[in-house]
Design a protein around this motif. Sequence first.
Motif, PDB file in Angstrom:
ATOM      1  N   ASN A   1       1.057  -2.083   6.328  1.00  0.00           N
ATOM      2  CA  ASN A   1       0.942  -1.416   4.821  1.00  0.00           C
ATOM      3  C   ASN A   1       0.797  -2.724   3.665  1.00  0.00           C
ATOM      4  N   SER A   2       0.444  -3.822   4.111  1.00  0.00           N
ATOM      5  CA  SER A   2       0.348  -4.768   3.079  1.00  0.00           C
ATOM      6  C   SER A   2      -0.904  -5.097   3.023  1.00  0.00           C
ATOM      7  N   LEU A   3      -1.600  -5.647   1.764  1.00  0.00           N
ATOM      8  CA  LEU A   3      -2.870  -6.002   1.791  1.00  0.00           C
ATOM      9  C   LEU A   3      -2.855  -7.421   0.862  1.00  0.00           C
ATOM     10  N   ARG A   4      -3.114  -8.631   1.597  1.00  0.00           N
ATOM     11  CA  ARG A   4      -3.214  -9.625   1.053  1.00  0.00           C
ATOM     12  C   ARG A   4      -4.387 -10.009   0.299  1.00  0.00           C
ATOM     13  N   VAL A   5      -4.542 -10.631  -0.819  1.00  0.00           N
ATOM     14  CA  VAL A   5      -5.770 -11.025  -1.532  1.00  0.00           C
ATOM     15  C   VAL A   5      -5.647 -12.458  -1.883  1.00  0.00           C
ATOM     16  N   PHE A   6      -6.711 -13.189  -1.557  1.00  0.00           N
ATOM     17  CA  PHE A   6      -6.585 -14.516  -1.994  1.00  0.00           C
ATOM     18  C   PHE A   6      -8.008 -15.126  -1.770  1.00  0.00           C
ATOM     19  N   GLY A   7      -7.723 -16.518  -2.133  1.00  0.00           N
ATOM     20  CA  GLY A   7      -9.133 -17.145  -2.153  1.00  0.00           C
ATOM     21  C   GLY A   7      -9.273 -18.136  -3.462  1.00  0.00           C
TER      22      GLY A   7
ATOM     23  N   LEU B   1       0.785  -1.350  -0.059  1.00  0.00           N
ATOM     24  CA  LEU B   1       0.103   0.027  -0.052  1.00  0.00           C
ATOM     25  C   LEU B   1       0.731   1.430   0.165  1.00  0.00           C
ATOM     26  N   GLU B   2       2.090   0.943   0.201  1.00  0.00           N
ATOM     27  CA  GLU B   2       3.081   2.278   0.073  1.00  0.00           C
ATOM     28  C   GLU B   2       3.478   2.753  -1.213  1.00  0.00           C
ATOM     29  N   ALA B   3       3.472   1.731  -2.151  1.00  0.00           N
ATOM     30  CA  ALA B   3       4.003   1.864  -3.577  1.00  0.00           C
ATOM     31  C   ALA B   3       3.012   2.861  -4.079  1.00  0.00           C
TER      32      ALA B   3
ATOM     33  N   LEU C   1      -5.628   3.002  -3.168  1.00  0.00           N
ATOM     34  CA  LEU C   1      -6.243   2.055  -2.090  1.00  0.00           C
ATOM     35  C   LEU C   1      -6.148   2.678  -0.781  1.00  0.00           C
ATOM     36  N   LEU C   2      -5.462   4.033  -0.777  1.00  0.00           N
ATOM     37  CA  LEU C   2      -5.354   4.402   0.528  1.00  0.00           C
ATOM     38  C   LEU C   2      -6.360   5.615   1.029  1.00  0.00           C
ATOM     39  N   THR C   3      -7.433   5.757   0.009  1.00  0.00           N
ATOM     40  CA  THR C   3      -8.493   6.638   0.033  1.00  0.00           C
ATOM     41  C   THR C   3      -9.791   5.854  -0.191  1.00  0.00           C
TER      42      THR C   3
END
Length: 151
Positions: free
Chosen positions: A145-151, A57-59, A65-67
Amino acid sequence: MKIKEVGLEMTRGEFVKSLGISVGAIMATWCIGGLTSCMNADMPAPGDGGVDFTIDLEASENKALLTNGGWLIKNSVVIARTNSGDYVAVTQVCSHEGRKQVAYRASKNDFYCNAHGATYSISGKGTNSAGSRGLTRYTTQLDKNSLRVFG
């Protein structure tokens, strides 16, 4: 091509006809037997476990995605930060016709496919006839600051 065997001679077409199989039946059998070749390759199977990535999320490329209301697409997945600040992720591939045109609409807090107007709730449930089959939703997990997306 002629086939000869013990005094019998017939063409390939005559042989197939003798079996009572039409070209359509052969093609249907081939297609069903190789179902993946008849499916849209871009359409993930629900719950296939094929999605697992992390977003920094810092990239700068992920700053949307910060808003609240911001969203982006990565790996054919639409990731959004809802108006209430929750992260949600669904497939970008519309269940109506398999097109990669699903986007997040902050103004309505839903997902929308601009190909034919399919609409989906934040949970991925279809909200009109074009979107009736819904979208595959993925789990999101925030860790600093990391968002993991999985499934």
